[in-house]
Design a protein around this motif. Structure first.
Motif, mmCIF file in Angstrom:
data_model
loop_
_atom_site.group_PDB
_atom_site.id
_atom_site.type_symbol
_atom_site.label_atom_id
_atom_site.label_comp_id
_atom_site.label_asym_id
_atom_site.label_seq_id
_atom_site.Cartn_x
_atom_site.Cartn_y
_atom_site.Cartn_z
ATOM 1 N N ARG A 113 56.512 29.604 42.784
ATOM 2 C CA ARG A 113 56.460 28.456 42.115
ATOM 3 C C ARG A 113 55.147 27.995 41.483
ATOM 4 N NH1 ARG A 113 58.839 23.949 44.869
ATOM 5 N NH2 ARG A 113 56.869 22.944 44.473
ATOM 6 N N ALA A 114 54.944 27.396 40.555
ATOM 7 C CA ALA A 114 53.583 27.031 39.681
ATOM 8 C C ALA A 114 52.463 26.650 40.636
ATOM 9 C CB ALA A 114 53.844 25.877 38.734
ATOM 10 N N ASP A 115 52.659 26.385 42.051
ATOM 11 C CA ASP A 115 51.595 25.856 42.895
ATOM 12 C C ASP A 115 51.548 26.809 43.983
ATOM 13 O OD1 ASP A 115 54.126 24.958 44.088
ATOM 14 O OD2 ASP A 115 53.289 23.150 44.634
ATOM 15 N N ALA A 116 52.005 27.920 43.866
ATOM 16 C CA ALA A 116 52.306 28.936 45.000
ATOM 17 C C ALA A 116 50.846 29.364 45.430
ATOM 18 C CB ALA A 116 53.161 30.171 44.681
ATOM 19 N N GLU A 142 39.926 38.614 47.010
ATOM 20 C CA GLU A 142 40.275 39.564 45.816
ATOM 21 C C GLU A 142 39.302 39.023 44.810
ATOM 22 O OE1 GLU A 142 44.570 38.866 45.595
ATOM 23 O OE2 GLU A 142 44.698 39.513 47.295
ATOM 24 N N PRO A 143 39.588 39.392 43.699
ATOM 25 C CA PRO A 143 38.887 38.568 42.417
ATOM 26 C C PRO A 143 39.261 37.312 42.144
ATOM 27 C CG PRO A 143 39.959 40.586 41.810
ATOM 28 C CD PRO A 143 40.544 40.371 43.189
ATOM 29 N N GLU A 144 38.303 36.670 41.283
ATOM 30 C CA GLU A 144 38.481 35.047 41.231
ATOM 31 C C GLU A 144 39.823 34.542 40.495
ATOM 32 O OE1 GLU A 144 35.863 31.450 39.181
ATOM 33 O OE2 GLU A 144 35.106 33.330 39.056
ATOM 34 N N ALA A 145 40.365 35.537 39.590
ATOM 35 C CA ALA A 145 41.508 35.191 38.828
ATOM 36 C C ALA A 145 42.723 35.050 39.875
ATOM 37 C CB ALA A 145 41.941 36.155 37.961
ATOM 38 N N THR A 146 42.483 35.808 41.291
ATOM 39 C CA THR A 146 43.674 35.818 42.087
ATOM 40 C C THR A 146 43.711 34.415 42.835
ATOM 41 O OG1 THR A 146 42.298 36.915 43.755
ATOM 42 C CG2 THR A 146 43.478 38.058 42.033
ATOM 43 N N ARG A 147 42.586 33.614 42.852
ATOM 44 C CA ARG A 147 42.144 32.506 43.996
ATOM 45 C C ARG A 147 42.865 31.338 43.577
ATOM 46 N NH1 ARG A 147 36.509 34.279 46.867
ATOM 47 N NH2 ARG A 147 36.840 36.513 46.634
ATOM 48 N N GLY A 148 43.473 31.593 42.411
ATOM 49 C CA GLY A 148 44.247 29.918 41.996
ATOM 50 C C GLY A 148 45.715 29.960 42.592
ATOM 51 N N THR A 149 46.593 29.442 41.789
ATOM 52 C CA THR A 149 47.873 29.015 42.356
ATOM 53 C C THR A 149 48.889 29.706 41.159
ATOM 54 O OG1 THR A 149 47.920 26.829 41.581
ATOM 55 C CG2 THR A 149 47.431 27.221 43.786
ATOM 56 N N PRO A 204 52.243 31.893 39.595
ATOM 57 C CA PRO A 204 52.361 33.166 39.167
ATOM 58 C C PRO A 204 51.129 33.849 38.373
ATOM 59 C CG PRO A 204 54.171 31.745 38.316
ATOM 60 C CD PRO A 204 53.317 30.916 38.733
ATOM 61 N N GLU A 205 50.346 33.036 37.575
ATOM 62 C CA GLU A 205 49.339 33.881 36.978
ATOM 63 C C GLU A 205 48.322 34.565 38.261
ATOM 64 O OE1 GLU A 205 50.274 30.759 36.474
ATOM 65 O OE2 GLU A 205 51.088 30.947 34.393
ATOM 66 N N ALA A 206 47.935 33.709 39.080
ATOM 67 C CA ALA A 206 47.153 34.323 40.169
ATOM 68 C C ALA A 206 47.772 35.443 40.827
ATOM 69 C CB ALA A 206 46.744 33.006 41.256
ATOM 70 N N THR A 207 49.292 35.395 41.207
ATOM 71 C CA THR A 207 49.904 36.408 42.034
ATOM 72 C C THR A 207 50.050 37.575 40.921
ATOM 73 O OG1 THR A 207 51.210 34.734 42.964
ATOM 74 C CG2 THR A 207 51.755 37.125 42.846
ATOM 75 N N HIS A 208 49.950 37.540 39.729
ATOM 76 C CA HIS A 208 50.017 38.668 38.814
ATOM 77 C C HIS A 208 48.527 39.213 38.729
ATOM 78 C CE1 HIS A 208 50.093 40.652 34.651
ATOM 79 N NE2 HIS A 208 51.203 41.085 35.542
ATOM 80 N N ALA A 209 47.465 38.224 38.738
ATOM 81 C CA ALA A 209 46.311 39.066 38.917
ATOM 82 C C ALA A 209 45.995 39.707 40.294
ATOM 83 C CB ALA A 209 45.039 37.781 38.808
ATOM 84 N N THR A 210 46.799 39.311 41.118
ATOM 85 C CA THR A 210 46.535 40.191 42.395
ATOM 86 C C THR A 210 47.321 41.674 41.995
ATOM 87 O OG1 THR A 210 46.591 38.322 44.110
ATOM 88 C CG2 THR A 210 47.277 40.264 44.698
ATOM 89 N N ALA A 211 48.387 41.544 41.487
ATOM 90 C CA ALA A 211 49.277 42.744 41.028
ATOM 91 C C ALA A 211 48.356 43.550 40.149
ATOM 92 C CB ALA A 211 50.809 42.395 40.288
ATOM 93 N N LEU A 212 47.476 43.125 39.223
ATOM 94 C CA LEU A 212 46.771 43.974 38.269
ATOM 95 C C LEU A 212 45.474 44.427 39.005
ATOM 96 C CD1 LEU A 212 46.663 41.673 35.222
ATOM 97 C CD2 LEU A 212 48.005 43.542 35.616
ATOM 98 N N GLU A 215 33.434 35.740 49.611
ATOM 99 C CA GLU A 215 33.832 34.366 49.577
ATOM 100 C C GLU A 215 33.535 33.660 48.246
ATOM 101 O OE1 GLU A 215 29.736 34.550 51.524
ATOM 102 O OE2 GLU A 215 31.780 35.236 52.206
ATOM 103 N N ASP A 216 32.454 34.355 47.570
ATOM 104 C CA ASP A 216 32.061 33.505 46.326
ATOM 105 C C ASP A 216 32.537 34.479 45.055
ATOM 106 O OD1 ASP A 216 30.691 31.713 47.451
ATOM 107 O OD2 ASP A 216 28.737 33.034 47.771
ATOM 108 N N ALA A 217 33.700 35.496 45.449
ATOM 109 C CA ALA A 217 34.294 36.343 44.283
ATOM 110 C C ALA A 217 33.277 37.226 43.617
ATOM 111 C CB ALA A 217 34.865 35.344 43.376
#
Length: 179
Positions: free
Chosen positions: A33-36, A44-51, A53-61, A103-105
């Motif tokens: 979901r867009a709000d997952a 994890e890096p800061e880019a993964t801490r959002g919500t 598909p973009e944040a999930t893809h950042a985790t994958a990268l 915690e501060d990325a």
């Protein structure tokens, strides 16, 4: 249990793990979901801490940067209402540095690559909404993974390699444009 034998929400969750190894943002949007929310993003890096598909893809990268040949084998899948649980084995080979963040990325620890393979048991928990993943969290065998990759217990030489790798990562982080 082959992921192809799974149906419905269980198949969606199994696909999400396969996408961690090879998927694009567009493919992640087909299962998240867009709000997952990924509860595991705290290290994890800061880019993964959002919500979404973009944040999930950042985790994958982030995982792909450290590990090649990533794969999740699904052993069991259970669903109760909107909750899906997958019992899996994650495997791969560490070919790049694995960086853990605070915690501060900010860079906390860097484990330089040693070229070793690993296979560890994990349990992934997913909350589903309208056929898409709304939330994810996991139980992992980080101790076993660290032992297989030679991180634990670290040799004196590896400790020095870790310190140098962290210094390089922090210097790179400091040189990057501010968030």
């Amino acid at each position: 249990m082959a992921a192809t034998t799974l149906t419905g929400d269980k198949a969606t969750c199994a696909r999400s793990l396969a996408l961690m190894a090879t998927g694009t943002v567009e493919e992640m949007a087909e299962v998240y979901r867009a709000d997952a929310t990924n509860r595991e993003a705290k290290d994890e890096p800061e880019a993964t801490r959002g919500t979404g598909p973009e944040a999930t893809h950042a985790t994958a990268l982030w995982l792909r940067e450290a590990y090649s040949d990533l794969h999740w084998e699904v052993h069991d899948a259970v669903q109760e209402g909107e909750l899906v649980v997958l019992h899996t084995t994650m495997s791969g080979r560490q070919t790049g540095p694995f960086t853990v963040y605070d915690e501060d990325a900010a860079v906390k620890v860097v484990f330089p690559p040693r070229g070793r393979s690993f296979a560890v048991t994990q349990t992934h928990w997913f909350r589903m909404r309208e056929g898409l993943i709304a939330e994810h969290w996991a139980n992992r065998d980080d101790q076993g993974q660290g032992e297989q990759l030679g991180w634990t217990p670290p040799s004196p030489v590896y400790l020095v390699q870790m310190l140098l790798a962290r210094r390089r990562a922090r210097a790179t982080e400091a040189a990057a444009p501010h968030r």
